[in-house]
Design an enzyme around this catalytic site. Structure first.
Site, PDB file in Angstrom:
ATOM      1  N   GLY B 327       0.839  -1.194   0.000  1.00 54.77           N
ATOM      2  CA  GLY B 327       0.000   0.000   0.000  1.00 54.77           C
ATOM      3  C   GLY B 327       0.873   1.243   0.000  1.00 54.77           C
ATOM      4  N   SER B 328       0.415   2.271   0.711  1.00 58.85           N
ATOM      5  CA  SER B 328       1.108   3.561   0.645  1.00 58.85           C
ATOM      6  C   SER B 328       2.464   3.550   1.330  1.00 58.85           C
ATOM      7  CB  SER B 328       0.242   4.645   1.286  1.00 58.85           C
ATOM      8  OG  SER B 328      -0.961   4.770   0.551  1.00 58.85           O
ATOM      9  N   THR B 329       2.772   2.497   2.120  1.00 61.41           N
ATOM     10  CA  THR B 329       4.106   2.457   2.735  1.00 61.41           C
ATOM     11  C   THR B 329       5.167   2.261   1.657  1.00 61.41           C
ATOM     12  OG1 THR B 329       3.944   0.070   3.117  1.00 61.41           O
ATOM     13  CG2 THR B 329       3.261   1.490   4.923  1.00 61.41           C
ATOM     14  N   PHE B 330       4.723   1.975   0.436  1.00 61.99           N
ATOM     15  CA  PHE B 330       5.649   1.809  -0.676  1.00 61.99           C
ATOM     16  C   PHE B 330       6.151   3.162  -1.173  1.00 61.99           C
ATOM     17  CE2 PHE B 330       6.514   0.014  -5.090  1.00 61.99           C
ATOM     18  CZ  PHE B 330       7.504  -0.862  -4.676  1.00 61.99           C
ATOM     19  N   LYS B 331       5.383   4.211  -0.855  1.00 65.88           N
ATOM     20  CA  LYS B 331       5.648   5.517  -1.470  1.00 65.88           C
ATOM     21  C   LYS B 331       7.018   6.098  -1.103  1.00 65.88           C
ATOM     22  CE  LYS B 331       0.837   6.534  -2.313  1.00 65.88           C
ATOM     23  NZ  LYS B 331      -0.421   7.015  -1.697  1.00 65.88           N
TER      24      LYS B 331
END
Lengths: 380, 640
Positions: B327-331
């Site tokens: 999810g957004s922790t990939f950003k």
């Protein structure tokens, strides 16, 4: 003698005279050897074995003092009592270890088959002497009947070892009495054929559902185990395997007295009785075994000599048979312990622990001594 | 002979017979002597060996297994001595059933003891003794000793047992030992360690107990003894002592582990906390947990069923085996890739209209109407999806995959625990291998766009996420994460398990600083702000949500709705300047990362950095805060 005053030296000589010094020396040597071995095999039994030895020697002395003709005249009553006792065992005997061998006579238990080892040759020798000069086929038929009855009774107990020895005793007398080779040779050949057949086709014959005529299952097992000890290495084959290991590992000079590992770590079964030869061979090696064989050889040679000089037909037959019985003991015991014969309960003569066998054997020696003494008396 | 003898002819015949008899006896003697010669001279060597084999037994001396402790010396696994009643079936006289029945008359043997006995019996090798009762009381031992003569083949043995004093805490790390089964025997043979495992009954089955099996086991000694026919040793001839197994000192702080596990409450999830400067694992949580002590004597089938059939899969180590879309922790990692590749430069901004258009297909931002002008810093703080759709498009999947691989995503980190999963780092190459249908094998442009915001195919384990973040805050230094710090051998010699970084990713310090600034503002004003309000230290973080329903929701059909909720992620580090702890938290079906995952991270960091314990589980105010998060005005929540 006949004087009122007794010369102690003279009377001692009279009493000692029947004892054959050669036989006595051999016997004492064997018994010393037996004690040495017993210390290693089962030291807590020494005391009772010494008592057995004293008793056996005393009885031997008594027998040696009885003139041989007198001994022969005891044959019939002994034989009849023996057979009666065997019948009694069959009817009322006590069962121990799967066999009915003992008769409880209140005070103690006796094994009548043991008596037959002496009574059988005595009876047949007496019989042939009685018919001396008229020995023909009729006599041999009667002798066979006299022989067969007690053997059959002992086989039925069942006791393979004793019946073998009793049968051998009878057969030896019949052989010495002059049974035709025409009959002996076919029997010998048949026996050899039967044994080789068993050896060759053992695998089939030893199948569990294959019953052997006339033999109990445990007897069949003994033969089968001999043919292939590994068949049952933890039970019946164990004895043979461990005793051959004991003998083989002894080597030429042995592991030393009290140093036998097979003996002292209990790998050897029955090490103070039937398998005591393995203790000897392990601890004293081939040298010790040959020493023992030498003693036996001297014993047998002396026996054969007495048989050769025996004065009458009865005593000749008796002396020859007794000598051959000694040999049979030696050969069967050492043969089974070293793995060339099946395990039958035959002790190593004069060495194995146990009073009964020792007494029987010493009675045999007593008979030999009595015969020799009779011959000496005649000469004088 | 004399005149008293019979006629001469008869006498002569007797003489021949006597001679024949003598010949017969002589033959017998020769046979005996020959036999003795064969046995005692020719085959003497063979029989000597047989006699020695009879006499001498080599008894293995099983070494004591090494103990396991945490970084502060708290015991995690140890041995204690207890008496067991054991039966060697090949040596009993009675039937087994009868033996047990008679033993049961004076020693308590429950049906479950019998069940375990027969189960172990089926697995055991021949002539092995099998325990019928473990942990006998002194009383029971005394009672058995009195009756022992009746039971050949039954013995009381003093055995070492494994004890896990922390119970369910850290059970996935410590693991457990169990009786050696056929598969273990195969493994032992493959390692050519059969000799060293003679008489060893247990082997590490999971966790460090399995991974460090070689060190923990020690070296089996040998005692040469003289035995009698019953196999009982009567004399010791010589011996080579056993070498006690090495003990392990783990990197784990068991107190921190407890705090972390407690923070999860009843929720399923995982947490990996690392010291970025060394790669040491400070805590590694997977909930629910299990009690490793259940396995020590052989787990009962009832207990095993309970653990194995539970929909919560307590035996599963989620922290290293379960891969979830980040999810957004990939950003933050995408942002790093952008700066590293030069596709984005600091200060550059894009316009977010609320969607990204690729070949007529619109990828929507979470915020209707878009975030407007967004630079890299703001893209992290507000978690702007459109920014990353564009970025992914510009970078291309090959370049993304190559950069993420350097951070350790999509491959095993090399953590010293068995059963680590690779996760999925998607690439055209990966897709070709993954699918067999040619249509499905082709990489689509849209696949790249989804990957940009951490959805789509990519899936990483919590330990991978923590490791990747460690590399990032470490300015590219890659330490292999590890749970064991020292192996201490029997002489007290300490051997360090890991020394120095294994690789260096080329990251520019100013780029790292920019990404970190974004993450720090997430915890100040973004989705992490609420969880980290009032923290006595600075920190950086990023929340994330992994979509569940479309991927594996079907598996949970029929269960409560809760199982269809998204997984909640939070990755963080603290303190901001020189991070002492980096962590990745995942709460299964936890919904928004800000709500369920971030508070757990806060508790763990509080304890680690300032020794504070939370007075209440992190999840307690979940219901209340969830309502707040549904507020459409909560601009900063964006795509999380």
């Amino acid at each position: 003698m006949g004087e009122w005053r007794i010369n102690p030296w003279q009377s001692l000589k009279t009493v000692l005279r029947p004892l054959d010094p050669v036989l006595l020396l051999i016997l004492v040597a064997l018994m010393v050897y037996a004690v040495v071995l017993m210390v290693s095999a089962s030291s807590d039994r020494i005391e009772s074995q010494l008592i057995h030895m004293a008793l056996a020697l005393a009885l031997m002395w008594v027998v040696a003092c009885i003139p041989s003709q007198r001994l022969l005249s005891l044959a019939l009553p002994l034989y009849l009592v023996g057979v009666a006792l065997l019948v009694a065992v069959l009817l009322f005997g006590e069962v121990s270890k799967g066999a009915q061998r003992w008769l409880n006579i209140g005070v103690t238990r006796i094994q009548p088959s043991e008596l037959m080892k002496i009574a059988m040759p005595l009876m047949l020798a007496w019989f042939f002497q009685k018919r001396e000069g008229h020995i023909g086929w009729r006599e041999f038929i009667v002798a066979s009947a006299l022989f067969a009855a007690p053997v059959a009774l002992i086989v039925k107990q069942p006791d393979l070892g004793t019946s073998l020895l009793v049968a051998a005793a009878g057969l030896y007398v019949i052989f010495f009495a002059g049974l035709s080779w025409k009959l002996i040779l076919p029997a010998l050949v048949a026996g050899i054929v039967a044994i080789s057949a068993v050896a060759m086709f053992g695998d089939t014959l030893c199948q569990p559902d294959f019953a052997w005529p006339g033999l109990r299952d445990y007897q069949k097992q003994r033969v089968c185990t001999l043919l292939d000890p590994t068949r049952d290495p933890l039970n019946k084959g164990f004895h043979i395997i461990q005793s051959t290991i004991a003998i083989g590992s002894g080597g030429v000079d042995g592991k030393g007295w009290m140093q036998g590992t097979q003996t002292h770590l209990s790998f050897l079964p029955e090490r103070h009785t039937d398998f005591i030869f393995a203790v000897l061979a392990e601890e004293f090696g081939l040298i010790g075994a040959l020493l023992l064989l030498l003693m036996y050889f001297a014993l047998l040679a002396r026996g054969a000599y007495i048989a050769a000089i025996a004065p009458t037909l009865g005593t000749r037959l008796l002396a020859g048979a007794v000598t051959m019985i000694f040999f049979t003991y030696v050969f069967v015991n050492m043969g089974m312990v070293s793995g060339i014969l099946p395990v039958v309960g035959v002790p190593l003569p004069f060495i194995s622990y146990g009073g009964t066998a020792l007494v029987t054997l010493c009675l045999g020696v007593g008979i030999l001594m009595s015969i020799r003494h009779g011959k000496l008396a005649l000469k004088r | 002979m004399s005149a008293y003898g019979p006629a001469g002819e008869k006498n002569q015949r007797y003489g021949y017979r006597l001679l024949a008899a003598c010949a017969f006896m002589l033959a017998g003697f020769i046979v005996l002597v020959m036999r003795l010669y064969v046995l005692q001279v020719e085959r003497h060597a063979y029989y000597s060996t047989r006699a020695e084999d009879n006499r001498i037994a080599l008894l293995p001396i099983v070494p004591h297994r090494g103990s396991i402790s945490d970084r502060n010396g708290a015991v995690l696994a140890r041995n204690y001595v207890a008496y067991t009643l054991e039966i060697t079936p090949s040596r009993t006289e009675l039937e087994l059933e009868e033996t047990i029945k008679q033993l049961a008359t004076f020693i308590e043997i429950e049906p479950k003891d019998k069940r375990r006995f027969y189960k172990l019996l089926a697995e055991s090798r021949k002539f092995e003794s099998v325990p019928i009762r473990t942990r006998l009381s002194d009383d029971e031992v005394a009672r058995f000793i009195a009756e022992r003569y009746r039971f050949p083949g039954v013995e009381v043995q003093a055995r070492l047992f494994r004890d896990y004093p922390q119970g369910t805490t850290a059970s996935h790390i410590v693991g457990y030992i169990g009786r050696i089964n056929d598969r273990d025997v195969e493994q032992i043979e493959k390692r050519q360690a059969t000799g060293n495992y003679r008489n060893t009954e247990h082997i590490g089955k999971s966790g460090v107990e399995a991974f460090y099996e070689d060190a923990l086991h020690g070296t089996t000694g040998i005692e040469e003894v003289e035995v009698n026919v019953r196999g009982r040793a009567v004399r010791r001839l010589s011996s080579v002592p056993a070498v006690v197994g090495s003990s392990l000192e783990l990197t784990i702080d068991i107190e921190l582990q407890k705090v972390a596990e407690a923070a999860f409450g009843a929720r399923r999830g995982a947490l990996a906390a690392l010291d970025p400067a060394t790669g040491e694992v400070l805590a590694l949580v997977s909930t629910p947990t299990f009690d490793p002590n259940l396995f020590v004597d052989g787990i009962s089938s009832h207990e095993w069923k309970k653990l194995n059939d539970s929909p919560d899969h307590p035996l599963l180590n989620r922290a290293i085996y379960s891969a979830y879309p980040p999810g957004s922790t990939f950003k933050p990692f995408m942002a790093m890739a952008a700066l590293n590749s030069g596709k984005r430069v600091l200060g550059q901004a894009i316009y977010d209209p609320g969607y990204f258009d690729l070949g007529g297909h619109r990828f929507m931002d979470d915020k209707v109407g878009g975030h407007g002008m967004v630079d890299l810093h703001r893209s992290l703080v507000v978690s702007c999806n459109t920014y990353y759709y564009m970025l992914a498009h510009d970078l291309g999947i090959d370049s993304i995959a190559a950069f993420m691989a350097k951070l350790g995503l999509g491959s095993r980190t090399g953590l010293d625990l068995p059963g680590e999963a690779e996760g999925v780092l998607p690439s055209p190459e990966w897709k070709r291998r993954r699918f067999s249908n040619p249509a499905a094998q082709r990489w689509q442009g849209g696949d790249t766009i989804s990957v940009g915001i951490g959805q789509g195919y990519n899936a990483y384990t919590p330990i991978q996420m923590a490791t990747a973040l460690s590399v990032l805050v470490n300015k590219g230094k890659f330490f292999r994460p590890h749970v064991a710090r020292y192996v201490v051998d029997s002489h007290g010699q300490r051997r360090e398990v890991e020394q120095g970084p294994v690789s260096q990713v080329a990251l520019k310090p100013e780029h790292v600083a920019a990404v970190k600034r974004g993450m720090e503002d997430v915890n100040k004003v973004g989705t992490g702000a609420r969880a980290f309000a009032g923290a006595p230290y600075t920190s950086g973080g990023k929340t994330g949500t992994a979509q569940v329903y479309s991927l594996r929701g079907r598996g949970y059909a029929g269960r409560t709705n809760e199982r269809l909720r998204d997984h909640s992620w939070f990755i963080a580090y603290a303190p901001a300047d020189e991070p002492k702890i980096v962590l990745a938290v995942l709460v299964e079906n936890g919904g928004f990362g800000a709500v369920s995952a971030a508070p757990i991270a806060r508790q763990v960091m509080d304890f680690h950095l300032s020794g504070q314990r939370a007075n209440q589980p992190a999840a307690e105010d979940e219901e209340a805060s969830e309502a707040e998060d549904d507020d459409p005005d909560a601009d900063e929540h964006g795509g999380e």
